[in-house]
Design an enzyme around this catalytic site. Structure first.
Site, PDB file in Angstrom:
ATOM      1  N   ARG A  37       0.825  -1.214   0.000  1.00 39.39           N
ATOM      2  CA  ARG A  37       0.000   0.000   0.000  1.00 39.39           C
ATOM      3  C   ARG A  37       0.860   1.265   0.000  1.00 39.39           C
ATOM      4  NH1 ARG A  37      -5.127  -1.283   4.024  1.00 39.39           N
ATOM      5  NH2 ARG A  37      -6.497  -2.075   2.398  1.00 39.39           N
ATOM      6  N   LYS A 176     -12.623  -9.169   9.955  1.00 39.29           N
ATOM      7  CA  LYS A 176     -13.616  -8.130   9.669  1.00 39.29           C
ATOM      8  C   LYS A 176     -14.911  -8.758   9.150  1.00 39.29           C
ATOM      9  CE  LYS A 176     -10.242  -4.482   8.700  1.00 39.29           C
ATOM     10  NZ  LYS A 176      -9.752  -3.488   7.754  1.00 39.29           N
ATOM     11  N   GLY A 304      -5.570  -6.143   2.270  1.00 32.40           N
ATOM     12  CA  GLY A 304      -4.203  -6.201   2.786  1.00 32.40           C
ATOM     13  C   GLY A 304      -3.628  -7.603   2.878  1.00 32.40           C
ATOM     14  N   GLY A 327     -12.363  -4.198   1.949  1.00 34.04           N
ATOM     15  CA  GLY A 327     -13.757  -3.800   2.147  1.00 34.04           C
ATOM     16  C   GLY A 327     -14.213  -2.827   1.069  1.00 34.04           C
TER      17      GLY A 327
END
Ligand code: 3PG
Ligand code: MG
Length: 347
Positions: A37, A176, A304, A327
């Site tokens: 990232r 998540k 990620g 997400g």
């Protein structure tokens, strides 16, 4: 899809530019464990510096701290960023989630971020599904533009929203779970096959439901503790020894998931199949990564952890697009306009 206006069209020379990047990278032992990232954020920063911005102030969240917590300090990320792009005009702000109003999209928090700035560039695709002060409220205070990464992500993921070559296989896993189950509910009918592994699969085993058929694990690598050195054995997915935890999908499941993925023409994969940071529980995630890489079609890997798995295996060049969003890419696939994107004026 409506495209936001590009940073390429902004008047940058002499400006103080606030850039929201998604530098929410995995850390291990206080160091950046995967810098995908961070590297993805460089082209926009280079463009701004090359066009003579006076200052480039970069902000990002890191993890999900409850208030200011040294374990989530941005320092290791800032250090890696400055290694990759050493320029004295760049400054990295502390973790935006240390600011109380950040996740509340608070105007006063946005005002503090915008102070002294002339322009705002959002390049944080991975956070574009969040309406936070640094992604949303701030666009009401400064002229806002989309960064190069944000735009590329919209282009590549946008392809999955149109007519895709079938079969379209969606693979979901990872943590998540709360966030993602909701999204998956709306996504099922886009894909021909939905494969669910990892933590998400446990949730479905334990009573959560999805309104369409799902391919679930049949066996798991079970461990007697959440520990890298735990005792482990293969067990049926729905019959683990009492108190044991499933830390990876088992060999039979790897075969089946792998075959389903290899038969696809379009794949979207988000989320690991187990605790792949620990070598002993990485096999399932690797099997999925290798299957995705073997597909002759349009393949997108997002999030990620899945991205880290792909890059650790050196398979980045074998997939069509490595997305920095987990997400965010899922929500985009739902056909939603992401708040961080919606807040930027159109091209
Ligand atoms: C991610 O890693 O998915 C993004 O950085 C967003 O993080 P969040 O889910 O904590 O908002
Ligand atoms: Mg993530």
């Amino acid at each position: 899809m409506r495209l936001p206006r590009s940073v390429r069209t902004a008047e940058v020379a002499g400006a103080h530019v606030l850039v929201r990047a998604d530098l929410n990278v995995p850390l291990e032992g206080g160091r950046v464990a995967d810098d995908t990232r961070i590297r993805a954020a460089l082209p926009t920063l280079q463009l701004l510096l090359g066009r003579d911005a006076a200052a480039v102030v970069v902000c990002s969240h890191l993890g999900r701290p409850k208030g200011a917590d040294p374990a989530f300090a941005i320092a290791p990320v800032a250090e890696r960023l400055t290694e990759l792009i050493p320029d004295t005009r760049i400054r990295v702000l502390e973790n935006t989630r240390f600011l109380e109003g950040e996740t509340k999209n608070d105007p006063e928090t946005a005002r503090r971020l915008a102070e002294g700035m002339d322009l705002y560039v959002n390049d944080a695709f991975g956070s574009a599904h969040r309406a936070h002060a640094s992604t949303e409220a701030v666009t009401r205070l400064l002229p806002a533009y989309a960064g190069l990464l944000l735009l590329s992500e919209l282009e590549h993921l946008g392809r999955l929203l149109g007519d895709v070559e079938r079969p379209f296989v969606l693979v979901a896993g990872g943590a998540k779970v709360e966030d993602k189950l909701g999204v998956l509910r709306n996504l099922g009918d886009r894909a021909d096959t939905v494969i669910v592994g990892g933590k998400m699969a446990e949730e479905l085993r334990d009573g959560a439901t999805l309104p369409f058929p799902v391919e679930l694990p049949s066996d798991v690598v079970a461990a007697d503790a959440f520990d890298e050195g735990a005792e482990s054995r293969v067990a049926p997915y729905d019959a683990l020894p009492a108190g044991w935890l499933g830390l990876d999908i088992g060999p039979e499941t790897r075969e089946r998931f792998g075959a389903l993925v290899r038969g696809a023409k379009t794949v979207f994969w988000n989320g690991p199949m187990g605790v792949f940071e620990w070598e002993r529980f990485a096999g399932g995630t690797k099997a999925v990564a290798e299957a995705v890489a073997a597909v002759d079609g349009y393949t997108v890997v997002g999030g990620g952890d899945s991205v880290r798995a792909i890059s650790e295996l050196g398979l980045e060049d074998e997939v069509s697009w490595v997305s920095t969003g987990g997400g965010a890419s899922l929500e985009l696939l739902e056909g939603k306009e992401l708040p961080g994107v919606a807040a930027i004026p159109s091209a």
